[in-house]
Write an enzyme that holds these catalytic residues in place. Structure first.
Site: not given
Length: 164
Positions: A19-20, A37, A39-40, A105
């Site tokens: 958990d950032g 980095d 996710s969306d 991407y």
């Protein structure tokens, strides 16, 4: 992919998968560089694209430090990029946007929001790879580095305003 990754075996590198937001809270004024980095920005990852997370990263940086976060794609998500850049600009000394090509991407590009706490920004490399290292790199060059910050006119205006 191992054949594309360089630097993970450097003893100064530590990759944390967790958990950032919690990690940032626990490590104030600790880092020279923070790379996220994520996710969306859908579901639980939305918080990683909001001002509080950037405030937490700012607090975790040492003076002169930089962050680099996943910044979506100017062709598809300028409506997400612009408000985030605007919201975090008062927090950081510099806020910049760069991109690179990644064929897998959407639209073949991914962007990066790069911000500094002190310092001059990241558009110009502060040093270049030694020749032996550069020969091993498949994508990066100092020229690519600088070119990645040159945005199409519509993106420059949309993200940073019409006066740039």
């Amino acid at each position: 992919l191992p054949f594309m990754a360089k630097g993970f075996d450097d003893p100064r590198v530590k990759v944390n998968v967790m958990d950032g937001a919690k990690f940032m809270e626990e490590n104030q004024s600790s880092f020279d560089v923070i790379i996220t980095d994520s996710s969306d920005p859908v579901g639980p990852a939305c918080v990683l694209f909001e001002t509080p997370f950037y405030k937490a990263m700012h607090g975790s940086l040492r003076e002169g430090g930089i962050i680099c976060t996943q910044g979506e794609c100017v062709w598809l998500h300028v409506d997400l990029i612009q408000p985030l850049v605007k919201a975090i600009t008062p927090l950081f000394t510099t806020v910049e946007y760069a991109y690179c090509t990644i064929p897998s991407y959407p639209s073949g590009q991914i962007g990066f929001i790069i911000a500094s706490k002190g310092g001059k920004g990241c558009k110009v490399p502060t040093r270049t790879p030694e020749a032996s290292v550069q020969k091993e790199l498949r994508y990066y060059t100092p020229d690519i580095h600088q070119a990645s910050f040159v945005l199409p006119a519509f993106a420059e205006r949309a993200i940073f305003g019409s006066d740039r």
